[in-house]
Design a protein around this motif. Structure first.
Motif, short mmCIF file in Angstrom:
data_model
loop_
_atom_site.label_atom_id
_atom_site.label_comp_id
_atom_site.label_asym_id
_atom_site.label_seq_id
_atom_site.Cartn_x
_atom_site.Cartn_y
_atom_site.Cartn_z
N THR A 15 0.83 -1.20 0.00
CA THR A 15 0.00 0.00 0.00
C THR A 15 0.87 1.25 0.00
O THR A 15 1.85 1.34 0.74
CB THR A 15 -0.92 0.00 1.23
N GLY A 16 0.51 2.20 -0.88
CA GLY A 16 1.22 3.46 -0.94
C GLY A 16 2.33 3.52 -1.98
O GLY A 16 2.82 4.59 -2.31
N LYS A 17 2.72 2.37 -2.51
CA LYS A 17 3.80 2.35 -3.51
C LYS A 17 3.27 2.79 -4.87
O LYS A 17 2.10 2.63 -5.20
CB LYS A 17 4.38 0.95 -3.64
N ARG A 18 4.17 3.35 -5.68
CA ARG A 18 3.83 3.71 -7.05
C ARG A 18 4.18 2.53 -7.95
O ARG A 18 5.26 1.96 -7.84
CB ARG A 18 4.60 4.94 -7.50
N ILE A 19 3.25 2.20 -8.81
CA ILE A 19 3.41 1.05 -9.68
C ILE A 19 3.15 1.45 -11.12
O ILE A 19 2.24 2.25 -11.39
CB ILE A 19 2.39 -0.05 -9.31
N MET A 20 3.96 0.93 -12.05
CA MET A 20 3.68 1.16 -13.46
C MET A 20 3.55 -0.17 -14.17
O MET A 20 4.42 -1.06 -14.03
CB MET A 20 4.81 1.98 -14.11
N LEU A 21 2.48 -0.31 -14.94
CA LEU A 21 2.27 -1.49 -15.78
C LEU A 21 2.46 -1.05 -17.22
O LEU A 21 1.94 -0.01 -17.63
CB LEU A 21 0.87 -2.06 -15.58
N GLU A 22 3.18 -1.87 -17.99
CA GLU A 22 3.49 -1.45 -19.35
C GLU A 22 2.85 -2.38 -20.38
O GLU A 22 2.67 -3.56 -20.15
CB GLU A 22 5.00 -1.41 -19.54
N CYS A 23 2.52 -1.78 -21.50
CA CYS A 23 1.91 -2.51 -22.60
C CYS A 23 2.60 -2.10 -23.90
O CYS A 23 2.77 -0.89 -24.16
CB CYS A 23 0.42 -2.20 -22.67
N SER A 24 2.96 -3.07 -24.70
CA SER A 24 3.53 -2.81 -26.02
C SER A 24 2.80 -3.65 -27.05
O SER A 24 2.37 -4.76 -26.77
CB SER A 24 5.01 -3.20 -26.06
N GLN A 25 2.70 -3.11 -28.27
CA GLN A 25 2.01 -3.85 -29.32
C GLN A 25 2.77 -3.72 -30.65
O GLN A 25 3.37 -2.68 -30.93
CB GLN A 25 0.56 -3.36 -29.48
N THR A 26 2.70 -4.78 -31.41
CA THR A 26 3.34 -4.80 -32.73
C THR A 26 2.30 -4.88 -33.84
O THR A 26 2.64 -5.17 -34.99
CB THR A 26 4.31 -6.00 -32.85
N LYS A 27 1.06 -4.60 -33.50
CA LYS A 27 -0.02 -4.71 -34.49
C LYS A 27 -0.17 -3.45 -35.32
O LYS A 27 -0.94 -3.44 -36.27
CB LYS A 27 -1.34 -5.04 -33.78
N GLY A 28 0.52 -2.38 -34.93
CA GLY A 28 0.38 -1.13 -35.67
C GLY A 28 -0.95 -0.45 -35.43
O GLY A 28 -1.39 0.39 -36.22
N HIS A 29 -1.61 -0.79 -34.34
CA HIS A 29 -2.92 -0.23 -34.04
C HIS A 29 -2.80 1.16 -33.42
O HIS A 29 -1.88 1.45 -32.66
CB HIS A 29 -3.68 -1.14 -33.08
N ASP A 30 -3.79 2.01 -33.74
CA ASP A 30 -3.82 3.35 -33.15
C ASP A 30 -4.45 3.36 -31.76
O ASP A 30 -4.07 4.15 -30.91
CB ASP A 30 -4.64 4.29 -34.06
N LYS A 73 3.16 1.98 -27.43
CA LYS A 73 3.33 1.81 -25.98
C LYS A 73 2.31 2.63 -25.19
O LYS A 73 2.11 3.82 -25.45
CB LYS A 73 4.74 2.23 -25.56
N PHE A 74 1.71 1.96 -24.20
CA PHE A 74 0.67 2.60 -23.38
C PHE A 74 0.86 2.07 -21.98
O PHE A 74 0.70 0.87 -21.74
CB PHE A 74 -0.70 2.23 -23.94
N SER A 75 1.23 2.95 -21.03
CA SER A 75 1.50 2.47 -19.68
C SER A 75 0.43 2.98 -18.72
O SER A 75 -0.12 4.06 -18.90
CB SER A 75 2.89 2.92 -19.22
N LEU A 76 0.19 2.18 -17.70
CA LEU A 76 -0.80 2.48 -16.66
C LEU A 76 -0.06 2.62 -15.35
O LEU A 76 0.74 1.77 -14.99
CB LEU A 76 -1.81 1.33 -16.56
N SER A 77 -0.33 3.72 -14.62
CA SER A 77 0.32 3.95 -13.34
C SER A 77 -0.69 4.02 -12.22
O SER A 77 -1.78 4.57 -12.38
CB SER A 77 1.12 5.26 -13.36
#
Lengths: 115, 113
Positions: A15-30, A73-77
């Motif tokens: 609890t209280g920590k900062r977390i980043m989740l990362e997402c990468s894609q090679t589909k060329g999607h917008d 790339k789209f990251s969630l924090s």
């Protein structure tokens, strides 16, 4: 290789920590999306992005932020994680050249546990 | 707002047919989707149907759409143990240029050997 990848696949934090989740894609999607999945609640949309300069809140954005660093790339924090953010998190992508256009393709998920 | 409803659980015997039902509220939906989630995995697109169609068949899968009643079903013929998974119904919409999917809560299919 998978078209949509997520890192890490599993994470335990406090609890209280900062977390980043990362997402990468090679589909060329917008379009890219972040969802969370909780037992009995299905999938709920957190944030979505239709291109690099476009960020939109979803159904449950409070306590989360996102960054679209590049088309691929789209990251969630989680700025200050709390136990009720324990869930399975999915990234998804969508492309305007797909048929049908609103089809979404999902990553394998990140299981996050907040103690 | 839009809503998609599914029953949470279904059990069938191996070799029987499974029918998973879904209802939705948005009459302006363009496409309706079925996704499959196996344990520990992400959602995999199974099939979809355009809202102007009433049936689509793909090998063991048959999708039926009753647009008047806003009812969608997925039939799996000759159900196998490998079909055990959670199945999500979703409706697609493009209101105001927003390409979003509204998901049901998922139906957990258990196949009994």
């Amino acid at each position: 290789d998978a078209d949509v990848t997520q890192t890490p696949r599993n994470r335990i934090t406090k609890t209280g920590k900062r977390i980043m989740l990362e997402c990468s894609q090679t589909k060329g999607h917008d379009r890219m999306y972040w969802y969370r999945q909780d037992p009995g609640l299905g999938l709920r949309l957190i944030y979505y992005s239709f291109d690099v300069k476009d960020i939109n809140k979803g159904e449950i954005s409070d306590g989360y932020s996102v960054s679209r660093q590049a088309q691929a790339k789209f990251s969630l924090s989680l700025e200050s994680a709390i136990p009720n953010q324990t869930a399975l998190y999915f990234c998804a992508t969508g492309g305007y050249r797909e048929a049908p256009m609103d089809t979404q393709y999902f990553g394998p998920g990140t299981r996050l546990t907040v103690l | 707002g839009e809503d998609v409803e599914q029953s949470l659980f279904l059990s069938v015997r191996e070799g029987d047919s499974s029918v998973i039902n879904c209802t939705y509220t948005d009459s302006s939906s363009t496409y309706l989707y079925w996704y499959k989630q196996e344990p520990g995995a992400g959602l995999q697109l199974l099939t979809y149907i355009f809202s102007n169609m009433d049936m689509k068949q793909d090998q063991r899968l048959t999708v039926l759409l009753n647009k008047k009643d806003k009812h969608l079903s997925l039939r799996i013929a000759d159900t196998q143990t490998g079909d055990s998974a959670i199945y999500f119904c979703a409706e697609g919409n493009r209101r105001a240029g927003s390409y979003q999917l509204t998901f049901g809560k998922g139906t957990k299919l258990s196949v009994i050997p």
